[in-house]
Structure formats: C-alpha cells, structure tokens
Design a protein around this motif. Structure first.
Motif, PDB file in Angstrom:
ATOM      1  N   SER A   1       0.866  -1.154   0.029  1.00  0.00           N
ATOM      2  CA  SER A   1       0.082   0.098   0.054  1.00  0.00           C
ATOM      3  C   SER A   1       0.902   1.153   0.015  1.00  0.00           C
ATOM      4  O   SER A   1       2.136   1.391   0.451  1.00  0.00           O
TER       5      SER A   1
ATOM      6  N   ASP B   1       0.949   3.487   2.310  1.00  0.00           N
ATOM      7  CA  ASP B   1       1.532   3.624   3.690  1.00  0.00           C
ATOM      8  C   ASP B   1       2.841   2.788   3.908  1.00  0.00           C
ATOM      9  O   ASP B   1       3.881   3.372   4.172  1.00  0.00           O
ATOM     10  N   SER B   2       2.700   1.461   3.381  1.00  0.00           N
ATOM     11  CA  SER B   2       4.053   0.653   3.312  1.00  0.00           C
ATOM     12  C   SER B   2       5.073   1.103   2.704  1.00  0.00           C
ATOM     13  O   SER B   2       6.242   1.154   3.119  1.00  0.00           O
TER      14      SER B   2
ATOM     15  N   LYS C   1       0.725   9.167  -3.495  1.00  0.00           N
ATOM     16  CA  LYS C   1       0.126   9.076  -2.142  1.00  0.00           C
ATOM     17  C   LYS C   1       1.338   8.945  -0.985  1.00  0.00           C
ATOM     18  O   LYS C   1       1.381   9.510  -0.205  1.00  0.00           O
ATOM     19  N   ALA C   2       2.110   7.764  -1.427  1.00  0.00           N
ATOM     20  CA  ALA C   2       3.104   7.692  -0.565  1.00  0.00           C
ATOM     21  C   ALA C   2       4.338   8.891  -0.406  1.00  0.00           C
ATOM     22  O   ALA C   2       4.664   8.889   0.593  1.00  0.00           O
TER      23      ALA C   2
ATOM     24  N   ILE D   1       2.718  11.063   1.895  1.00  0.00           N
ATOM     25  CA  ILE D   1       2.801  10.563   3.488  1.00  0.00           C
ATOM     26  C   ILE D   1       4.513  10.682   3.718  1.00  0.00           C
ATOM     27  O   ILE D   1       4.926  11.195   4.942  1.00  0.00           O
TER      28      ILE D   1
ATOM     29  N   SER E   1      -5.134   0.886  14.520  1.00  0.00           N
ATOM     30  CA  SER E   1      -5.055   2.185  13.857  1.00  0.00           C
ATOM     31  C   SER E   1      -6.625   2.550  13.169  1.00  0.00           C
ATOM     32  O   SER E   1      -6.927   3.697  12.959  1.00  0.00           O
TER      33      SER E   1
ATOM     34  N   GLU F   1      -4.035  -0.427   4.607  1.00  0.00           N
ATOM     35  CA  GLU F   1      -2.756  -0.209   5.528  1.00  0.00           C
ATOM     36  C   GLU F   1      -1.691  -0.829   4.987  1.00  0.00           C
ATOM     37  O   GLU F   1      -0.565  -0.330   4.867  1.00  0.00           O
TER      38      GLU F   1
END
Ligand code: 6R9
Length: 650
Positions: free
Chosen positions: A166, A168-169, A203-204, A207, A539, A587
């Motif tokens: 993802s 996030d990862s 997106k990453a 973040i 989360s 996530e």
C-alpha cells in the motif's frame, strides 16, 4: 534410507555432481572455508581481485561480516557486460511473458546491457550518486531488472518494494531508506486487473514528506498507457528520457563490501527491517547456488515465478541467473489467468527446463485437478523447485508425479531474505529426495539445532534452527541500525545466527523445516509480522486492542486470524468486519487481508498484562480442548467467550 526417492539413473548419469562429489565438497567447504571460497570467489569477474577471503565474527557485541573485502567489482558488469564481451551478446537474457498470453518478448544480453546503461545514465543525470538509495516500485516487467542493474552500475543502492504494498507501506520504506528517487510505472496488470502504481506512489510521496523525506524525482515507465497524474517538476517519463540518454555507461568500481541493495522484511517486533546486502559475497553466493541447486546448463531456459519485490526475485530471477549468463523468464501474470493451465502453457511455449515456484501455488493448482497440467506436454522440464514455506508431502508428491511425471527432481530450497541465497536444498542428481524435506546444507553452510536453553542438539532431534558460521551471501546489517541486527539475530543464542525457524534433523541427517517459532506468519509465501497486522487494526477508530495469530490454511499455508476488542460503544457487526478487512488491505497491502476476525470482549492476559498467544493459537486452530493451563490468566473467564465464539469451526 527410509522413504527416499532416488533420482532416476539417467538423471544421475547426466548430473553435474554426484552424491560423493557433494559429500567431498561439503566436507572441504567446512574444513577449509578460506580455500573453498577463494576458489569459488573466482567464478565472477573482479576489477581488482580480492586477496582476503573471510573476515567474520558472530561474537556478542561485535558482529561483523566481511567477505572478499579488498576486492573491487561491479555487479551489473558481471550480469551483463562480461557475457557480451565473451561473444554471447545475442543470447537471450530475459524472456518476458506478459499477463496477456498474446504478449511475450525475448531480450538479448546486448539489449539488456544497452537498456541498463541508458537507465543508469538517466539516473545519474538526475543526480543519483554512488551510495544513494533508489526505491523501485514496478510490476514484473524487464524495466524492473534494468532498474536494479542500473543502480548497481552507478553504485546506487536499490530498495525494491513489492507492487502489492500500500502507499503507507511504501512511504515507510522510502522514509527509512532516506530515498529521494522512485522508479515506478503508470499501472501494473495482473490477472487482467490494473494495479494503480503511480497513484500509490503519489500518495506515498505525500505521506513520506510528512515523515521528513522528500522525493525529488520519479522515473515513470509506461506500461498500460492508463491515465495518470504527471507532475512535470518531478516526474520523468522513461521512454522520453531513454531516447536522449547515451547507450553506454562505465560501471562504477565497487568495493566487495559496498552495499548493493536494501530489502525490507518483517520480523516479530516493530517495523519491517531494511536487510542490507553487499556486492561481492552476495553475487558469488547467488551465482554459485543458482548454478548448483538448479544444475543450470548453458542454453537452458530457467523460470522462477516469484516477484522481483521479494528476495527470491532478487537472487533467482535477476542476480544469480544473469551472473551465470542464463536465460531467465519474467512472468507478469498469475498462475490462474486466463485459466489454471497458464503456467504449463508458458512452460511449453518457451520450452522451460527449470521451473521454480512456491508451495501455495502448487497447492492452489493441485486443487484444480490434473487436467490443466496434462493439457501441456511439459516435455522440456528437467528440474522443479519450491521455496517460501514448508511444503506438505502431499503437494510435493503431486508436483513430482503430475507436473514432473517422476522424471524431474524436486528441489525444496530453504532460505530467507537475510541469507541472500539458498542454505538448505538438494543438489539434483546428487541427493536422494524425501518429500517435504529440504534435505542437506549447501556448501559452506553449518546448520545447528539448539534447544530453548541454547544447548546444541546432536543427531536426530527437533529444535530451533541456527547457523554456526558465516557464508558469503549473509546480510551485513539492518540498514541504519546495526544494534537491531545483533539483537534480532545474534542475541538469542550467543555466537550463532538464529533463523527464527524450527527444524528437525532425521536419522539420515536430512533437514525438515517446521516453520517459524516467532511471531512471524507466512501467508501464501508472504512473510509478515503479526505485530504489523495488529498495528494496522488498532489504527482503525473502532478498535481498542487486537491480537493476531496464524492458523493452518489448506492453500495459503497459514491464514490470518484476528482477535479484535472494540472501543466502548462500538458494536461488532458483519459490516464492521468487512470494513476492518478493507482497512488492513489499505494499510499494508491486499495480501495481508485478514481471513477471520473474531470480536472479543477481552483477550487472555497474564497478570503482568502479556497476551497469552499460545491460547489464541489453539482457539484459532479449532482445538479448544488443547488450551493447557489457563489458571495463570488475570481473568480465566475470557477464554470461555473466545472458545464459544470462535470463527474457525470445522
Ligand atoms: C526465500 C524466502 C523466509 C521464511 C523462512 C521460513 C520460510 C522459506 C522455505 C521455508 C520451509 C522452505 N521458508 N523457504 N520454510 N521450507 N523451503 O522465502 O525468504 O520471504 O524472507 O521468508 O520463509 O520460515 O524463515 P523470506
């Protein structure tokens, strides 16, 4: 020896190594590691030959691993240039088989070299320097291999992130590696479905920026031509940059111990660790194991179905095979698309000789019956390999009988991201096989069984699997955290590398890996920490506490079973269950989707507040009669509720 399958005579006759060769070679490799590895270190090209071979210590507080340390080389030149220089430029380096069965392509060593050089020049022109970390988030297309080799060519350190992770990862890995450069594609395509890689990268990056890491450049490969957002100040199309870049690029001279790559992997605690591999020892080990374990012979077609995002793809799609001048097949798709006969159709189409896959794929295809296999001739097949998790004898025998028609040795290869290459496996033709056993250690590898107290167990026994001395492919450190490296792998049993796996050695000296003994689970060969899934669950705003365990799953090996305690006022419903599954997918990545979620008003804790996972595992395994002693729990009554609401009744 009981229950062995001797490899048929004609194979043993034609084999490169005999059982006596193995025994003699193994003994020599332990008696004289310096001499053994000095000789085999010479199988690759050195810009400046090494004079020192082994300089390693597993001593508490002073773990340090160096191989061939004064040698100078370049990994990309070893994988490409030297084959071209030897007149093999027109040999096929990569066969690309697309997700769509109508799409495939052969890439020669000369072409792979040119593409790699062009990409290396693009990276360099964009400011990537020796030692910089480059994140690669690509589908299974040849550009993934070019990107890895382009980094190696200019001395940059690649960090490949599996395309199933993802945003996030991905962001976590970009931040940890302090990586300012990403190579990705517009979209991937697997099983006819698009994977939004570029949008995940966007997106990453947002973040990661909040986490303090800026990404200044994205190199973008056009794969599907799908609509994607392009930021002209940051994103560069590969096909445009490529045409402007020079087709040659001098390889950077690298010290044997200069980093080659970082690959993140899950452990039992904390965030995924950046496993760091260096150049010389890694390449020697990947190349030697690929040559012997798969008995690779010039001209043969070799196919490993892993993704380059995992270590198997690094060592046995890219570095090992290419260092050996082999033809390596890269498959973009999945085993069941367009139908369950795809793998065997590809074997026939490209006349694959050596085929290497994971037990989960074998079990899934076994469930579809023999017909899809038998539709293909599979005449070209010579050797079958497996990796990633323990293989049950039933699946092993199906692979051996149905796929290989009892003529292809099955090599069950045990190893880890940390080990860089295969440590325990048969040598085809030389080793009598036992279904379900990884058989014997590779040259130079000293496995040991220890009990919980660290006592070394002799002869036939079961215990925790350690390795007593270093081998060239071993990881060197956890990126940026050598302390964690020592703590994780060398503190449980002082002076030994602890693998985290359990194993049994039988009376014939054969090794049987029984699976992880820590809080790591292995789902379809994807390795993850239960702690990562737990932290994804908590989360979510409705969750107050979560405990995750693995349970036996017929196809995936292990499934993910989650116990979830909700916040005051939240109600456990089917809808919330779906939402939590979706939340974990988002996530971590789709492969981490929970199989079972049980809403639990309380978790079984000791008086000191530690969750007793042993009990949770037994309930998840549907063995409520085998919980053992529960009297030390702070509140033994929670167990009754857990048992009566269990989600995995058979
Ligand atoms: C190469 C790879 C490593 C863990 C390892 C073990 C399990 C891998 C296995 C096997 C039994 C085999 N494992 N190969 N278990 N037999 N042939 O898979 O690396 O993703 O780091 O996973 O996988 O539990 O500790 P990685």
């Amino acid at each position: 020896m009981a229950d062995t399958i001797a490899v048929k005579r004609e194979w043993a006759d034609g084999a490169t190594l005999s059982d006596a060769d193995y025994r003699a070679g193994y003994e020599r490799s332990l008696a004289d590691p310096e001499g053994f590895w000095r000789e085999h270190g010479g199988r690759i090209d050195w810009i400046r030959p090494f004079t020192r071979v082994k300089n390693t210590s597993f001593a508490p507080g002073d773990v340090s691993i160096r191989w061939f340390e004064d040698g100078v080389l370049n990994a990309s030149a070893n994988c490409l240039d030297r084959h071209v220089a030897a007149g093999r430029g027109e040999d096929t380096a990569i066969i690309f088989e697309g997700d769509d069965p109508a799409e495939s392509r052969r890439i020669s060593y000369a072409e792979a070299l040119e593409e790699t050089c062009r990409m290396a020049n693009v990276l360099r022109a964009d400011g990537v320097k020796k030692g910089d970390r480059v994140t690669i988030y690509l589908p299974m297309i040849p550009e993934a291999a070019y990107a890895m080799l382009a980094c190696a060519r200019i001395g940059a350190v690649h960090s490949v992130v599996f395309g199933g992770f993802s945003p996030d990862s991905l962001a976590g890995r970009i931040v940890d590696a302090q990586s300012g450069f990403v190579v990705t594609a517009d979209e991937g395509v697997r099983g006819g479905r698009k994977v939004p890689l570029k949008s995940n990268v966007d997106k990453a990056i947002a973040i990661a920026a909040k986490g303090g890491q800026d990404v200044s450049r994205v190199l973008l490969v056009k794969r599907t031509g799908g609509e994607v957002a392009v930021d002209p100040a940051r994103d560069v199309w590969w096909h445009e940059a490529r045409d402007k870049a020079a087709a040659t690029c001098d390889p950077e001279p690298m010290g044997a111990e200069d980093p080659l790559f970082i690959l993140y992997t899950s452990g039992s605690t904390g965030k995924p660790k950046g496993v760091l591999h260096t150049t010389g020892g890694y390449l020697v080990y990947a190349s030697l194991t690929h040559a012997h374990v798969f008995d690779y012979r010039p001209g043969e077609v070799y196919w490993c179905t892993a993704d380059v995002g995992w270590v198997t793809g690094h060592s046995y799609i890219v570095y090992g095979p290419l260092a050996n001048g082999a033809t390596t097949l890269m498959f973009e798709g999945v085993p069941t698309y367009p139908d369950a006969g795809r793998l065997w159709q590809v074997v026939d189409k490209h006349e694959v000789n050596i085929f290497y896959t994971a037990p989960t794929a074998i079990r899934a295809l076994m469930g579809q019956g023999d017909e899809p296999v038998k539709r293909a001739s599979r005449r070209s097949l010579r050797i079958l390999g497996t990796v990633g998790e323990p293989i049950n004898p039933e699946a092993w025998l199906w692979y051996w009988r149905v796929v290989g028609e009892e003529r292809c040795p099955v090599v069950d290869t045990w190893w880890q991201t940390e080990t860089g290459g295969i440590l325990i496996a048969p040598l085809p033709g030389a080793t009598a096989l036992k279904p379900g056993s990884a058989t014997r250690p590779f040259f130079g590898v000293r496995p040991e069984l220890v009990d919980a107290e660290g006592q070394v167990l002799d002869r036939a026994a079961e215990g925790n699997l350690c390795i007593a001395d270093s081998w060239p492919g071993q990881m060197r450190t956890v990126y940026g955290d050598h302390e964690r490296f020592e703590q994780t792998y060398f503190s449980t049993y002082k002076g030994k590398y602890f693998t985290g796996d359990g194993a049994r050695r039988d009376a014939d000296g054969y090794w049987w890996i029984t699976g992880r003994v820590d809080d790591v689970i292995n789902v379809s060969g994807h390795r993850m920490g239960t702690a990562e899934v737990e932290s994804a669950l908590v989360s979510h705003k409705a969750v107050s506490e979560a405990a995750v365990v693995g349970y036996p799953h017929d196809v995936k090996g292990q499934g993910i079973y989650c116990y979830v305690t909700l916040m005051q006022g939240e109600e456990g419903s089917e809808e919330l269950r779906k939402e939590l599954v979706g939340h974990v997918r988002a996530e971590i990545g789709p492969f981490a989707a929970p199989d079972k979620i049980q809403f639990a008003p309380g978790l079984p804790k000791t008086r000191s507040g530690k969750i007793m996972r042993r009990i949770l595992r037994k309930i998840a395994e549907d063995e409520p009669g085998a919980l053992g002693d529960t009297s030390t729990l702070a509140d033994p009554a929670v167990v009754d509720d857990l048992v009566s609401n269990r989600q995995n009744r058979r």
